[in-house]
Design a protein around this motif. Structure first.
Motif, PDB file in Angstrom:
ATOM      1  N   LYS A  73    -131.107 -44.360  77.004  1.00  0.00           N
ATOM      2  CA  LYS A  73    -130.867 -44.967  75.571  1.00  0.00           C
ATOM      3  C   LYS A  73    -132.224 -44.972  74.879  1.00  0.00           C
ATOM      4  CE  LYS A  73    -128.774 -49.123  74.795  1.00  0.00           C
ATOM      5  NZ  LYS A  73    -127.830 -48.999  73.634  1.00  0.00           N
ATOM      6  N   THR A 117    -134.362 -45.939  71.367  1.00  0.00           N
ATOM      7  CA  THR A 117    -134.084 -46.866  70.217  1.00  0.00           C
ATOM      8  C   THR A 117    -135.353 -46.896  69.001  1.00  0.00           C
ATOM      9  OG1 THR A 117    -132.618 -48.582  71.608  1.00  0.00           O
ATOM     10  CG2 THR A 117    -133.710 -49.199  69.527  1.00  0.00           C
ATOM     11  N   ASN A 148    -132.125 -49.527  62.142  1.00  0.00           N
ATOM     12  CA  ASN A 148    -132.093 -49.153  63.733  1.00  0.00           C
ATOM     13  C   ASN A 148    -131.349 -47.897  63.896  1.00  0.00           C
ATOM     14  OD1 ASN A 148    -132.338 -50.450  66.326  1.00  0.00           O
ATOM     15  ND2 ASN A 148    -130.404 -49.714  66.271  1.00  0.00           N
ATOM     16  N   GLU A 166    -130.223 -45.653  67.274  1.00  0.00           N
ATOM     17  CA  GLU A 166    -130.156 -45.417  68.658  1.00  0.00           C
ATOM     18  C   GLU A 166    -129.418 -44.193  69.285  1.00  0.00           C
ATOM     19  OE1 GLU A 166    -128.102 -48.914  70.416  1.00  0.00           O
ATOM     20  OE2 GLU A 166    -129.244 -50.319  69.659  1.00  0.00           O
ATOM     21  N   GLU A 180    -127.766 -42.403  72.650  1.00  0.00           N
ATOM     22  CA  GLU A 180    -127.452 -42.646  74.013  1.00  0.00           C
ATOM     23  C   GLU A 180    -126.694 -41.185  74.526  1.00  0.00           C
ATOM     24  OE1 GLU A 180    -124.201 -45.782  73.866  1.00  0.00           O
ATOM     25  OE2 GLU A 180    -125.461 -47.296  73.587  1.00  0.00           O
TER      26      GLU A 180
END
Length: 638
Positions: free
Chosen positions: A332, A334, A354, A356, A358
């Protein structure tokens, strides 16, 4: 000891507890303004005073960790109202549930790093290997927090915050303990535990730093419980070593930066639910972040940038896995930017961006291979209003743009009404919150060649809570009622065309209940505590129970017998649990006795008798918890 004697002792202890309006085993939030910094980090993206917070939050501070002899951090979570765990033994695979949530609906943070393994069933964090050395406090925010923290926070947020040197010089912390079963428990296997840790904290001018090294090793007992298993004879070992640290530097009057991270390396034997297994798993957790903070001299405007990575690599060994081990590797990444302005008289505002990503690489003989990833970009904002001296309102909203599932929005509203010296001289805060949430399916749930279902949709939720916090000079009370509905919740089932099973969405689930915490300082040397939750967690379409104990709680009493010696009795209890796998775990009560002795101002000795009444119990069906065990340890600071 006979069952009648156990019930008599337990009833007496519980009766005494209920008559005395008991004290929290952890340091809970109060209206003391001096504790503002320790409370508002997780509860809001703004710099709110405790009286302005409309959410339910608990803070476990360093003193509570040491008095309770908490080594594995998961141990203390079960003493917080609204929180349940699925395994208490060292290294036991643990799910954390907040108000009936699943583990993948609870977000873990470590010094601002988002933790979550995309290679697991659904992106989530396993807290089995986290220890308390150099942890300053743990904040537990209960209820739907997706608008503030994203899709992993439907149930709540657990924020682990480590110590930071604030005074010039160098300090060493050392901890060590050992212990095991008292007597021979041949029907349950043996048990021996050894733990230790050392850390260095220092500050020199504009530089501060911390470096910690810990290790744990246990030899049994069996993970599968012989009482509900077949031919369970082997002990199951667990070991872990870990290193963590941080380094911060004050770059200028308004700009500071730090790097922070940890690495865990563990090895665990595995068992089936009701039988032995020769399978094992080796796991490596790596997390690190770079953080920059800009703050104007008057502290009215603050900007924070965090770049972080969390990686989990699991290798499974056994007859059903490949010769080199089945690999599950999840990462992950970020990037988070937050800006806050608090210079207005009645209004505070924050906004953030934000990103992110994955990804997972899976190479397994067990269910097949795949390599996939999903990224999400989010914008969010939070406003706080104080229209009157007593009333505080916050409004938060978030828009997530997921590259596979598109856009979905979430929001949250909280209110707090503060009445000083209202009830028998006690400060009263009335609080309430309402929020929505959304969680995308995990990569394994979507793409695993054997069990995946590419047709899964986003889980959505809505929920509310309402409560009151009352603080007197010698006592405090917290009470909340809560309700949460989740649409399209994902679980393992048997979809058409998949006789071996796979992931499905099984309609609407409901979690509702009430949680209570009380603390009471009877005298200057005796304090009492109580946490309790009643929970109703069901599938609203089928009426089936979701596998959560209906009642759970902790009762504690701590006596400061001398300036150097304190003694704690701790009862933990649950009602029966209709587990998702295997069967029903009966209700239980366990008793722990803990003693702490300050040998000098820098050296402390401690000991605890765990499960003193030697009760046979399970937190999850088929999983073996510890019988009566004694541990002795030392803690030193130089």
């Amino acid at each position: 000891m006979s069952s009648h004697a156990v019930r008599a002792i337990t009833g007496a202890l519980l009766g005494a507890a209920s008559l005395n309006s008991l004290f929290f085993a952890y340091a809970q939030s109060t209206e003391d303004e001096s504790r503002q910094e320790t409370i508002t980090i997780t509860a809001s993206r703004l710099n709110l005073a405790p009286r302005e917070i409309g959410s339910a939050i608990a803070v476990v501070d360093r003193a509570a960790l040491e008095t309770g002899q908490i080594i594995a951090l998961k141990e203390t979570l079960q003493d917080i109202p609204g929180v349940q765990i699925s395994a208490g033994r060292p290294g036991g695979s643990t799910n954390v549930s907040i108000r009936g949530s699943d583990n993948d609906q609870v977000l873990f943070l470590f010094d601002g790093i988002k933790l979550g393994d995309p290679s697991s069933t659904s992106t989530q964090f396993s807290s089995d290997n986290m220890t308390s050395l150099d942890v300053e406090r743990i904040e537990v925010l209960r209820g739907n927090q997706s608008s503030l923290y994203g899709s992993d926070a439907i149930g709540g947020v657990i924020n682990i915050i480590t110590q930071r040197a604030t005074e010039e010089g160098v300090r060493f912390n050392v901890e060590a303990e050992a212990g095991g079963y008292l007597g021979v428990a041949s029907e349950h296997g043996g048990h021996l535990l050894q733990r230790g840790g050392v850390s260095l904290l220092g500050k020199q001018g504009k530089l501060d730093y911390r470096l910690s090294l810990t290790g744990t090793k246990t030899e049994g007992p069996s993970i599968a419980d012989p009482r509900t298993g077949l031919s369970v004879t082997e002990d199951d070992d667990y070991s872990v070593w870990a290193i963590s640290g941080r380094a911060g530097y004050q770059l200028s009057e308004t700009l500071s930066g730090q790097v922070v991270g940890f690495y865990n390396d563990s090895s665990t034997d595995l068992d089936n639910t009701t039988s032995d297994s020769v399978n094992t798993v080796d796991k490596k957790d790596t997390a690190y972040a770079v953080q920059l903070t800009h703050e104007t001299p008057d502290s009215a405007w603050k900007n924070e940038l965090t770049l972080s990575r969390y990686n989990a690599e699991r290798l499974y060994f056994g007859p059903f896995y490949s010769s080199g081990g089945d690999l599950y590797d999840g990462t992950k990444d970020t990037a988070l930017f937050i800006t806050r302005y608090t210079g207005f008289d009645k209004v505070q505002i924050s906004a953030g961006l934000n990103w992110e990503d994955e990804s997972t690489d899976q190479v397994t003989l067990y269910s097949g291979n795949f390599s996939e990833g999903i990224s999400t970009t989010s914008v969010f904002t939070e406003l706080a209003f104080r229209p009157t001296e007593a009333l505080s309102i916050t409004v938060a909203g978030r828009l997530d743009d997921n590259e596979r599932f598109g856009q979905f929005d979430t929001y949250r509203v909280t209110g707090a009404y503060y009445l000083p010296a209202t009830l028998a001289g006690g400060d009263v805060k009335l609080r309430a919150s309402y929020g929505t949430g959304a969680k995308a399916p995990g990569l394994y749930q979507l793409f695993d060649p054997t069990y995946g279902n590419a047709g899964l949709k986003v889980e959505t939720s809505e929920g509310y809570d309402a409560g009151v916090d009352i603080s007197w000079a010698r006592a405090a009370l917290e009470f909340s009622v809560f309700h949460s509905d989740v649409e399209d919740e994902i679980a393992f089932g048997y979809p058409p065309g998949k006789p071996s099973g796979g992931y499905i969405q099984f309609g609407r689930t409901k979690k509702q209940g009430a949680e209570l915490g009380l603390r009471y300082s009877v005298t200057d040397w005796l304090s009492l505590s109580q946490s309790f939750m009643v929970l109703d967690a069901q599938n609203e379409e089928t009426g089936l129970w979701l596998g959560r104990p209906r009642y759970s709680g902790t009762t504690s009493a701590t006596a400061q017998l001398t300036d150097r010696f304190d003694l704690t009795t701790r009862l933990r209890y649950r009602s029966d649990n209709a587990s998702s796998y295997g069967g029903v775990t009966p209700g239980f009560v366990t008793l722990d006795l803990l003693g702490n002795y300050d040998l000098t101002s820098r050296v402390a000795l401690y000991g605890r008798l765990v499960n003193a009444l030697d009760q046979d119990y399970q937190l999850s069906y088929g999983r073996n918890e510890l019988n009566r065990s004694l541990y002795l340890g030392v803690r030193a600071r130089f």
